[in-house]
Design a protein around this motif. Structure first.
Motif, PDB file in Angstrom:
ATOM      1  N   ILE A 124       0.816  -1.211   0.000  1.00  0.00           N
ATOM      2  CA  ILE A 124       0.000   0.000   0.000  1.00  0.00           C
ATOM      3  C   ILE A 124       0.852   1.264   0.000  1.00  0.00           C
ATOM      4  CG2 ILE A 124      -1.679   1.328   1.366  1.00  0.00           C
ATOM      5  CD1 ILE A 124      -2.838  -1.401   2.262  1.00  0.00           C
ATOM      6  N   PHE A 125       1.932   1.251   0.759  1.00  0.00           N
ATOM      7  CA  PHE A 125       2.777   2.445   0.900  1.00  0.00           C
ATOM      8  C   PHE A 125       4.022   2.377   0.017  1.00  0.00           C
ATOM      9  CE2 PHE A 125       0.471   2.083   4.949  1.00  0.00           C
ATOM     10  CZ  PHE A 125      -0.196   3.288   4.917  1.00  0.00           C
ATOM     11  N   GLY A 126       4.027   1.497  -0.954  1.00  0.00           N
ATOM     12  CA  GLY A 126       5.201   1.305  -1.790  1.00  0.00           C
ATOM     13  C   GLY A 126       6.029   0.155  -1.227  1.00  0.00           C
ATOM     14  N   SER A 127       7.037  -0.233  -1.967  1.00  0.00           N
ATOM     15  CA  SER A 127       7.857  -1.349  -1.486  1.00  0.00           C
ATOM     16  C   SER A 127       9.324  -0.959  -1.439  1.00  0.00           C
ATOM     17  CB  SER A 127       7.673  -2.571  -2.389  1.00  0.00           C
ATOM     18  OG  SER A 127       8.127  -2.304  -3.695  1.00  0.00           O
ATOM     19  N   ASP A 128       9.947  -1.377  -0.394  1.00  0.00           N
ATOM     20  CA  ASP A 128      11.393  -1.267  -0.222  1.00  0.00           C
ATOM     21  C   ASP A 128      11.931   0.157  -0.120  1.00  0.00           C
ATOM     22  OD1 ASP A 128      11.741  -3.993  -0.049  1.00  0.00           O
ATOM     23  OD2 ASP A 128      11.941  -4.216  -2.224  1.00  0.00           O
ATOM     24  N   GLY A 129      11.092   1.129   0.178  1.00  0.00           N
ATOM     25  CA  GLY A 129      11.590   2.490   0.355  1.00  0.00           C
ATOM     26  C   GLY A 129      12.591   2.602   1.487  1.00  0.00           C
ATOM     27  N   ALA A 130      12.307   1.944   2.600  1.00  0.00           N
ATOM     28  CA  ALA A 130      13.239   1.991   3.734  1.00  0.00           C
ATOM     29  C   ALA A 130      14.538   1.264   3.395  1.00  0.00           C
ATOM     30  CB  ALA A 130      12.602   1.410   4.987  1.00  0.00           C
ATOM     31  N   ARG A 131      14.444   0.202   2.603  1.00  0.00           N
ATOM     32  CA  ARG A 131      15.660  -0.510   2.180  1.00  0.00           C
ATOM     33  C   ARG A 131      16.553   0.403   1.342  1.00  0.00           C
ATOM     34  NH1 ARG A 131      15.282  -5.321   3.872  1.00  0.00           N
ATOM     35  NH2 ARG A 131      13.289  -6.355   4.112  1.00  0.00           N
ATOM     36  N   GLN A 132      15.944   1.134   0.439  1.00  0.00           N
ATOM     37  CA  GLN A 132      16.715   2.053  -0.393  1.00  0.00           C
ATOM     38  C   GLN A 132      17.339   3.160   0.454  1.00  0.00           C
ATOM     39  OE1 GLN A 132      13.784   3.199  -3.302  1.00  0.00           O
ATOM     40  NE2 GLN A 132      13.742   1.164  -4.228  1.00  0.00           N
ATOM     41  N   LEU A 133      16.571   3.698   1.402  1.00  0.00           N
ATOM     42  CA  LEU A 133      17.114   4.731   2.285  1.00  0.00           C
ATOM     43  C   LEU A 133      18.235   4.173   3.154  1.00  0.00           C
ATOM     44  CD1 LEU A 133      17.158   7.566   3.447  1.00  0.00           C
ATOM     45  CD2 LEU A 133      15.283   6.887   4.976  1.00  0.00           C
ATOM     46  N   ALA A 134      18.060   2.973   3.672  1.00  0.00           N
ATOM     47  CA  ALA A 134      19.104   2.354   4.492  1.00  0.00           C
ATOM     48  C   ALA A 134      20.392   2.231   3.691  1.00  0.00           C
ATOM     49  CB  ALA A 134      18.646   0.990   5.000  1.00  0.00           C
ATOM     50  N   HIS A 135      20.281   1.810   2.448  1.00  0.00           N
ATOM     51  CA  HIS A 135      21.465   1.701   1.587  1.00  0.00           C
ATOM     52  C   HIS A 135      22.127   3.073   1.410  1.00  0.00           C
ATOM     53  CE1 HIS A 135      24.085   0.237  -1.575  1.00  0.00           C
ATOM     54  NE2 HIS A 135      23.674   1.248  -2.330  1.00  0.00           N
ATOM     55  N   THR A 136      21.315   4.098   1.169  1.00  0.00           N
ATOM     56  CA  THR A 136      21.832   5.457   0.997  1.00  0.00           C
ATOM     57  C   THR A 136      22.553   5.938   2.248  1.00  0.00           C
ATOM     58  OG1 THR A 136      20.060   6.001  -0.549  1.00  0.00           O
ATOM     59  CG2 THR A 136      21.158   7.862   0.525  1.00  0.00           C
ATOM     60  N   LEU A 137      21.992   5.617   3.413  1.00  0.00           N
ATOM     61  CA  LEU A 137      22.576   6.067   4.683  1.00  0.00           C
ATOM     62  C   LEU A 137      23.717   5.174   5.165  1.00  0.00           C
ATOM     63  CD1 LEU A 137      19.272   6.903   6.598  1.00  0.00           C
ATOM     64  CD2 LEU A 137      20.918   8.546   5.654  1.00  0.00           C
ATOM     65  N   GLY A 138      23.882   4.021   4.552  1.00  0.00           N
ATOM     66  CA  GLY A 138      24.925   3.093   4.973  1.00  0.00           C
ATOM     67  C   GLY A 138      24.582   2.361   6.266  1.00  0.00           C
ATOM     68  N   VAL A 139      23.295   2.105   6.486  1.00  0.00           N
ATOM     69  CA  VAL A 139      22.852   1.354   7.660  1.00  0.00           C
ATOM     70  C   VAL A 139      22.022   0.171   7.174  1.00  0.00           C
ATOM     71  CG1 VAL A 139      22.879   3.389   9.170  1.00  0.00           C
ATOM     72  CG2 VAL A 139      20.757   2.730   8.030  1.00  0.00           C
ATOM     73  N   GLU A 140      21.676  -0.723   8.080  1.00  0.00           N
ATOM     74  CA  GLU A 140      20.910  -1.895   7.682  1.00  0.00           C
ATOM     75  C   GLU A 140      19.426  -1.727   7.990  1.00  0.00           C
ATOM     76  OE1 GLU A 140      21.113  -5.410  10.709  1.00  0.00           O
ATOM     77  OE2 GLU A 140      23.110  -4.520  10.645  1.00  0.00           O
ATOM     78  N   VAL A 141      18.636  -2.550   7.335  1.00  0.00           N
ATOM     79  CA  VAL A 141      17.217  -2.649   7.671  1.00  0.00           C
ATOM     80  C   VAL A 141      17.112  -3.668   8.794  1.00  0.00           C
ATOM     81  CG1 VAL A 141      14.918  -3.310   6.873  1.00  0.00           C
ATOM     82  CG2 VAL A 141      16.439  -2.027   5.366  1.00  0.00           C
ATOM     83  N   LEU A 142      16.596  -3.237   9.921  1.00  0.00           N
ATOM     84  CA  LEU A 142      16.509  -4.102  11.101  1.00  0.00           C
ATOM     85  C   LEU A 142      15.313  -5.037  11.043  1.00  0.00           C
ATOM     86  CD1 LEU A 142      17.363  -1.366  13.731  1.00  0.00           C
ATOM     87  CD2 LEU A 142      18.884  -3.161  12.873  1.00  0.00           C
ATOM     88  N   GLY A 143      14.286  -4.666  10.288  1.00  0.00           N
ATOM     89  CA  GLY A 143      13.114  -5.513  10.194  1.00  0.00           C
ATOM     90  C   GLY A 143      12.010  -4.873   9.389  1.00  0.00           C
ATOM     91  N   ASP A 144      11.070  -5.727   9.022  1.00  0.00           N
ATOM     92  CA  ASP A 144       9.865  -5.309   8.309  1.00  0.00           C
ATOM     93  C   ASP A 144       8.664  -5.696   9.160  1.00  0.00           C
ATOM     94  OD1 ASP A 144      10.461  -4.530   5.306  1.00  0.00           O
ATOM     95  OD2 ASP A 144      11.834  -6.165   5.828  1.00  0.00           O
ATOM     96  N   ILE A 145       7.819  -4.734   9.465  1.00  0.00           N
ATOM     97  CA  ILE A 145       6.605  -4.995  10.236  1.00  0.00           C
ATOM     98  C   ILE A 145       5.423  -4.854   9.279  1.00  0.00           C
ATOM     99  CG2 ILE A 145       5.174  -4.292  12.187  1.00  0.00           C
ATOM    100  CD1 ILE A 145       7.934  -5.438  12.988  1.00  0.00           C
ATOM    101  N   PRO A 146       4.626  -5.911   9.135  1.00  0.00           N
ATOM    102  CA  PRO A 146       3.514  -5.847   8.184  1.00  0.00           C
ATOM    103  C   PRO A 146       2.353  -4.996   8.694  1.00  0.00           C
ATOM    104  CG  PRO A 146       3.450  -7.927   9.365  1.00  0.00           C
ATOM    105  CD  PRO A 146       4.704  -7.205   9.812  1.00  0.00           C
ATOM    106  N   LEU A 147       1.539  -4.534   7.775  1.00  0.00           N
ATOM    107  CA  LEU A 147       0.274  -3.886   8.096  1.00  0.00           C
ATOM    108  C   LEU A 147      -0.737  -5.016   8.221  1.00  0.00           C
ATOM    109  CD1 LEU A 147      -1.528  -1.380   8.392  1.00  0.00           C
ATOM    110  CD2 LEU A 147      -1.715  -1.328   5.903  1.00  0.00           C
ATOM    111  N   HIS A 148      -1.084  -5.358   9.464  1.00  0.00           N
ATOM    112  CA  HIS A 148      -1.904  -6.546   9.684  1.00  0.00           C
ATOM    113  C   HIS A 148      -2.988  -6.250  10.704  1.00  0.00           C
ATOM    114  CE1 HIS A 148      -2.976 -10.716  10.467  1.00  0.00           C
ATOM    115  NE2 HIS A 148      -2.283 -11.040   9.391  1.00  0.00           N
ATOM    116  N   LEU A 149      -4.174  -6.694  10.418  1.00  0.00           N
ATOM    117  CA  LEU A 149      -5.320  -6.474  11.297  1.00  0.00           C
ATOM    118  C   LEU A 149      -5.064  -7.021  12.703  1.00  0.00           C
ATOM    119  CD1 LEU A 149      -8.236  -5.430  11.487  1.00  0.00           C
ATOM    120  CD2 LEU A 149      -8.997  -7.694  10.742  1.00  0.00           C
ATOM    121  N   ASN A 150      -4.403  -8.138  12.807  1.00  0.00           N
ATOM    122  CA  ASN A 150      -4.115  -8.757  14.098  1.00  0.00           C
ATOM    123  C   ASN A 150      -3.270  -7.842  15.000  1.00  0.00           C
ATOM    124  OD1 ASN A 150      -4.293 -10.892  15.939  1.00  0.00           O
ATOM    125  ND2 ASN A 150      -2.430 -11.848  15.156  1.00  0.00           N
TER     126      ASN A 150
END
Length: 190
Positions: A124-150
C-alpha cells in the motif's frame, strides 16, 4: 541471533497516562525536558536491560533534548516505505548522526498488507523504500513490520501480538526486529 527469552518483564510509561485522554500535549524546550527527566528519573524502573524511548518523527525539541541530556546508545529509525515518510526518516537519521548518536538501522513499518480473505499481498505504501534509504545512509534494515489487522486489534486491546499471538508471523516479525536491535547495540557498544 540474540535470544530474547530472558526478557521476562517489560514496563511502559507515557505522558499519555498522566493526562486526560483528549488533552493535547503541546510542549517545547524546557517543558519537554522536564517531563522527560521525570519519566526517566522518577519512575521506578527496577533493573533495566534496555530502555526504549519512542519519539515523534522529525528533528525537533524532543529529539535534541534527549540527545543532549541523556546518554543514548543508539537510534532506530522507523518509517513506512512511502516517499513522504522517508523524507522525515532521512532527516531524523542525519540529525542523530550529526549529534554522534549511532543509527542502529531502519525499520520498514507497514511494509506489506496481506488480505485476510485471499492472502494476496499489497504494498500500500510502496515497497522497499526503507531498504533504499538504508542503503543510501549506509545502515541496515533491522526488520519489516507488516500492516496486519491482528497487530491493530491486539494492540487496541492492550495485549500486543507478541503476547496474545506469540506463534503468529506478526509476532515473529517483532521478535526478529528486537533481536536485530539488540545485536546492533552490542556491535556499536563494544
Amino acid at each position: 541471533m540474540v535470544s530474547l527469552s530472558t526478557w521476562k518483564t517489560s514496563f511502559s510509561m507515557s505522558m499519555g497516562f498522566l493526562v486526560e485522554d483528549s488533552a493535547p500535549i503541546v510542549w517545547r524546550g524546557l517543558m519537554v525536558m522536564s517531563a522527560m527527566e521525570k519519566l526517566l528519573k522518577q519512575v521506578d524502573w527496577g533493573s533495566v536491560d534496555y530502555l526504549v524511548v519512542d519519539m515523534p518523527p522529525g528533528t525537533g525539541d524532543v529529539q535534541l533534548s534527549i540527545t543532549q541530556n541523556v546518554p543514548v546508545a543508539g537510534a532506530v529509525i522507523v518509517s513506512t516505505p512511502q516517499d513522504i515518510a522517508l523524507l522525515d526518516a532521512r532527516r531524523g537519521a542525519e540529525m542523530f548522526k550529526k549529534v554522534n548518536v549511532p543509527v542502529l538501522g531502519l525499520v520498514q513499518n507497514m511494509s506489506v498488507f496481506q488480505c485476510p480473505n485471499c492472502n494476496h499481498q499489497t504494498h500500500i505504501f510502496g515497497s522497499d523504500g526503507a531498504r533504499q534509504l538504508a542503503h543510501t545512509l549506509g545502515v541496515e534494515v533491522l526488520g519489516d513490520i507488516p500492516l496486519h489487522l491482528n497487530i491493530r486489534e491486539t494492540s487496541d486491546r492492550g495485549q500486543p501480538v507478541v503476547v496474545s499471538c506469540p506463534d503468529s508471523p506478526e509476532a515473529e516479525a517483532y521478535r526478529k526486529l528486537a533481536s536485530s536491535v539488540v545485536r546492533r547495540l552490542q556491535e556499536v557498544n563494544t
